[in-house]
Design a protein around this motif. Structure first.
Motif, PDB file in Angstrom:
ATOM      1  N   HIS A 122       0.875  -1.164  -0.040  1.00  0.00           N
ATOM      2  CA  HIS A 122       0.113   0.049   0.141  1.00  0.00           C
ATOM      3  C   HIS A 122       0.668   1.268   0.115  1.00  0.00           C
ATOM      4  CE1 HIS A 122      -2.913   2.888   1.067  1.00  0.00           C
ATOM      5  NE2 HIS A 122      -2.244   3.433   1.909  1.00  0.00           N
ATOM      6  N   ARG A 123       1.931   1.184   0.904  1.00  0.00           N
ATOM      7  CA  ARG A 123       2.816   2.488   0.841  1.00  0.00           C
ATOM      8  C   ARG A 123       3.533   2.701  -0.480  1.00  0.00           C
ATOM      9  NH1 ARG A 123       6.395   1.444   5.356  1.00  0.00           N
ATOM     10  NH2 ARG A 123       7.161   3.514   5.159  1.00  0.00           N
ATOM     11  N   VAL A 124       4.049   1.456  -1.016  1.00  0.00           N
ATOM     12  CA  VAL A 124       4.668   1.916  -2.309  1.00  0.00           C
ATOM     13  C   VAL A 124       3.533   2.350  -3.593  1.00  0.00           C
ATOM     14  CG1 VAL A 124       5.765   0.660  -4.396  1.00  0.00           C
ATOM     15  CG2 VAL A 124       6.428   0.091  -1.935  1.00  0.00           C
ATOM     16  N   CYS A 125       2.413   1.665  -3.473  1.00  0.00           N
ATOM     17  CA  CYS A 125       1.608   2.100  -4.590  1.00  0.00           C
ATOM     18  C   CYS A 125       0.884   3.317  -4.369  1.00  0.00           C
ATOM     19  CB  CYS A 125       0.587   0.854  -4.532  1.00  0.00           C
ATOM     20  SG  CYS A 125       1.132  -0.689  -5.270  1.00  0.00           S
ATOM     21  N   HIS A 126       0.606   3.752  -3.077  1.00  0.00           N
ATOM     22  CA  HIS A 126      -0.209   5.046  -2.945  1.00  0.00           C
ATOM     23  C   HIS A 126       0.460   6.116  -1.961  1.00  0.00           C
ATOM     24  CE1 HIS A 126      -3.327   2.591  -4.551  1.00  0.00           C
ATOM     25  NE2 HIS A 126      -2.992   1.594  -3.949  1.00  0.00           N
ATOM     26  N   GLU A 127       1.369   5.836  -1.667  1.00  0.00           N
ATOM     27  CA  GLU A 127       2.222   6.916  -0.718  1.00  0.00           C
ATOM     28  C   GLU A 127       3.412   7.133  -1.277  1.00  0.00           C
ATOM     29  OE1 GLU A 127       2.247   5.681   3.482  1.00  0.00           O
ATOM     30  OE2 GLU A 127       0.042   5.436   3.467  1.00  0.00           O
ATOM     31  N   ASP A 128       3.921   6.596  -2.575  1.00  0.00           N
ATOM     32  CA  ASP A 128       5.261   6.967  -3.111  1.00  0.00           C
ATOM     33  C   ASP A 128       6.308   6.692  -2.098  1.00  0.00           C
ATOM     34  OD1 ASP A 128       3.884   7.964  -5.440  1.00  0.00           O
ATOM     35  OD2 ASP A 128       3.553   9.604  -4.436  1.00  0.00           O
ATOM     36  N   VAL A 129       6.323   5.662  -1.403  1.00  0.00           N
ATOM     37  CA  VAL A 129       7.573   5.088  -0.832  1.00  0.00           C
ATOM     38  C   VAL A 129       8.428   4.148  -1.717  1.00  0.00           C
ATOM     39  CG1 VAL A 129       8.196   3.685   1.263  1.00  0.00           C
ATOM     40  CG2 VAL A 129       6.357   5.114   1.466  1.00  0.00           C
ATOM     41  N   ASP A 130       9.573   4.423  -1.720  1.00  0.00           N
ATOM     42  CA  ASP A 130      10.561   3.663  -2.544  1.00  0.00           C
ATOM     43  C   ASP A 130      10.711   2.083  -2.046  1.00  0.00           C
ATOM     44  OD1 ASP A 130      12.999   2.203  -3.573  1.00  0.00           O
ATOM     45  OD2 ASP A 130      13.652   4.484  -4.032  1.00  0.00           O
TER      46      ASP A 130
END
Length: 334
Positions: free
Chosen positions: A308-316
């Motif tokens: 979720h964080r990668v897909c929707h919070e732009d986390v590497d």
């Protein structure tokens, strides 16, 4: 005996499952959103947009849902999970009374956090036992090519599950029955998210040890959520759990895995979507709804949270990978 079956949705899996049913000797009508696709299926016996190079058996096909549903003894819902509610709302008044509804969709609805069978019972106004779900290691292209595969037909009404099993059994497709609808649906939804993580790992250049770790720990967090919601733990060791997970995480035919691989190579969500013909992998949407469902029930799902964080919070992806490895140490089964 179910003889006349309508499949609503002419994407890759809907078309492949229609072929399974026709090859099992059933009378099949396939509904396509676009009339030109329906005409191609009727006349050329192909669906080049979704299954290029595959020759289909004789199928009726139409873009008219009323014609498609007329006289159906079973209706297979083969539309994406996040559009199921809207589509079924448009179709519900056309459904024959008492018809068996079969879901091929794998996801958890955003907002309501409902499984697909729950959406169907709500919108169609039918009891739980009238809805069956099909899940398992079912990559559409391989099945359309007649490669051997197995699946699970899950329904609270075991006799109805058996009827769908018999209607879809053929020389290359072997369905089993189960009454654990919750477990089968959660296995099918969560595996898309775990496949995203495996794709990202591949995009980062990581190898078999990492893949095996993600598959195994992904299965563990899926089972934790499932058991919390009343699923049978054994379901996750079967075709709808481990079987579907391995196929989706390891095959280049898996949209979720290939989408994740693009993200792992540094592409943005928009770039990955453009590269896959504008289609977003189911796991990209489901990671958010599954994470919310897990939070609601106090279940720890670290891989799902990371996706979720990668897909929707732009986390590497590299950052979340390091965070997953740096989590507090604990017993494997805690």
């Amino acid at each position: 005996m179910i003889e006349r079956i309508t499949v609503l949705g002419a994407g890759s899996w809907g078309t492949a499952f229609a072929k399974v049913l026709a090859d099992a000797g059933r009378e099949v009508t396939l509904w396509a959103r676009r009339e030109e696709v329906a005409e191609e299926i009727r006349t050329a016996r192909t669906n080049e947009s979704y299954l290029p190079g595959v020759t289909l058996p004789t199928l009726d096909a139409t873009a008219d849902p009323a014609r498609a549903l007329d006289g159906a003894q079973a209706v297979v819902l083969a539309v994406p999970s996040q559009s199921l509610r809207a589509n079924l709302t448009a179709w519900r008044d056309l459904l024959p009374a008492g018809v068996t509804l079969v879901s091929l969709a794998k996801g958890v609805e955003l907002g309501t956090l409902k499984r697909m069978s729950e959406v169907i019972t709500e919108i169609a106004g039918v009891p739980d036992g009238q809805v069956a779900v099909v899940s398992g290691p079912n990559l559409a292209r391989e099945i359309a090519q007649g490669q051997p595969a197995a699946a699970v037909v899950a329904c609270a009404d075991h006799e109805r599950a058996v009827a769908v099993q018999r209607a879809s059994f053929n020389s290359y497709f072997r369905p089993y029955t189960n009454t654990d609808v919750v477990g089968c649906e959660l296995g099918g939804a969560c595996k898309n998210v775990i496949a995203l993580s495996c794709g990202m790992a591949a995009g980062l250049g990581l190898g078999a040890n990492t893949m095996a770790t993600l598959i195994t720990r992904g299965l563990a967090e899926t089972a934790r959520l499932g058991v919390k919601l009343g699923a049978d733990p054994l379901t996750f060791a079967g075709l709808a759990g481990l079987g579907d997970l391995v196929a989706t995480c390891s095959s280049p035919l898996s949209r979720n895995r290939t989408f994740g691989e693009r993200l792992g190579r540094g592409e943005t969500l928009k770039q990955a979507q453009e590269a896959t013909g504008g289609q977003v992998a189911e796991g990209v949407k489901s990671c958010s709804s599954i994470r919310a469902l897990a939070d609601l029930h106090g279940v720890d799902m670290p891989i799902t949270d990371a996706m979720h964080r990668v897909c929707h919070e732009d986390v590497d992806p590299r950052k979340v990978g390091a965070e997953l490895l740096g989590r507090s140490q604990k017993h494997e089964w805690s």
